[in-house]
Design a protein around this motif. Sequence first.
Motif, mmCIF file in Angstrom:
data_model
loop_
_atom_site.group_PDB
_atom_site.id
_atom_site.type_symbol
_atom_site.label_atom_id
_atom_site.label_comp_id
_atom_site.label_asym_id
_atom_site.label_seq_id
_atom_site.Cartn_x
_atom_site.Cartn_y
_atom_site.Cartn_z
ATOM 1 N N ASN A 27 -22.836 -27.595 29.636
ATOM 2 C CA ASN A 27 -23.652 -27.004 30.539
ATOM 3 C C ASN A 27 -23.153 -25.618 30.510
ATOM 4 O O ASN A 27 -21.881 -25.276 29.844
ATOM 5 C CB ASN A 27 -23.532 -27.564 31.869
ATOM 6 N N ILE A 51 -22.577 -22.319 33.508
ATOM 7 C CA ILE A 51 -22.861 -21.486 34.940
ATOM 8 C C ILE A 51 -22.553 -20.228 34.526
ATOM 9 O O ILE A 51 -21.571 -19.765 34.527
ATOM 10 C CB ILE A 51 -21.991 -22.208 36.023
ATOM 11 N N ASP A 68 -27.278 -21.057 39.033
ATOM 12 C CA ASP A 68 -26.784 -22.088 38.086
ATOM 13 C C ASP A 68 -26.130 -23.196 38.915
ATOM 14 O O ASP A 68 -26.079 -23.952 38.891
ATOM 15 C CB ASP A 68 -26.061 -21.580 37.097
ATOM 16 N N TYR A 127 -26.618 -27.006 39.801
ATOM 17 C CA TYR A 127 -25.266 -27.885 39.337
ATOM 18 C C TYR A 127 -25.066 -28.664 40.558
ATOM 19 O O TYR A 127 -24.704 -29.947 40.343
ATOM 20 C CB TYR A 127 -24.227 -26.947 38.676
ATOM 21 N N HIS A 176 -17.145 -33.952 33.786
ATOM 22 C CA HIS A 176 -17.612 -32.809 34.681
ATOM 23 C C HIS A 176 -16.581 -31.992 35.077
ATOM 24 O O HIS A 176 -16.752 -31.591 36.388
ATOM 25 C CB HIS A 176 -18.761 -33.314 35.463
#
Length: 193
Positions: free
Chosen positions: A40, A42, A47, A51, A97
Amino acid sequence: MNFLPTLENKRVMLQPLQADHADVLLPIALQPSLWEVGLNRISSRSDLERYIRIALTERNEQTCIPFVIYDKEQHRIAGSTRFSGITQVHKRCEIGHTWIDPVLQGSGLNKAIKYAMLQHAFEVMELNRIEFKTDELNMQSRRAILSIGCTEEGILRHHMITTTGRIRNTVYFSMLKEEWPDIKQRIFRKYDF
């Protein structure tokens, strides 16, 4: 299973992620170095809000437990992490993450985070297996995962497509409940109260 736990040790407190954490997380999330090698990216407030919204939806579906990271040594929010891919029937999940303010990388914070999460996963959630995965190109992440006692299991070729369109090979790692007592004593004992 509790999907809103707070996890804590000497160095870190992991609190349930909420939508209003966007304000405090935004200055950290907008640092481009966090997203150089990752799935991903950001690059705006929208964004980050998307998320967080996805993480909260997955928590409501009971497949994810997202956290905001509070560094007790620096007295501030430092990023985000989560349990994801929770599969209760097979007693496994993924830890991932994870993104931490670059100025705190290498400070021991990430190991304290992983200790709190592994301890909760094996000793409270009573899971059999914890998975970690990272981009084949992310050597910093690969070294960090190995440094906490995980076993590299292999590489899934052309496994994912990043937000930039790059086809990613993914390296999988794991830790098993039978391995946890030795790893806890050998690698993590300094993070206990």
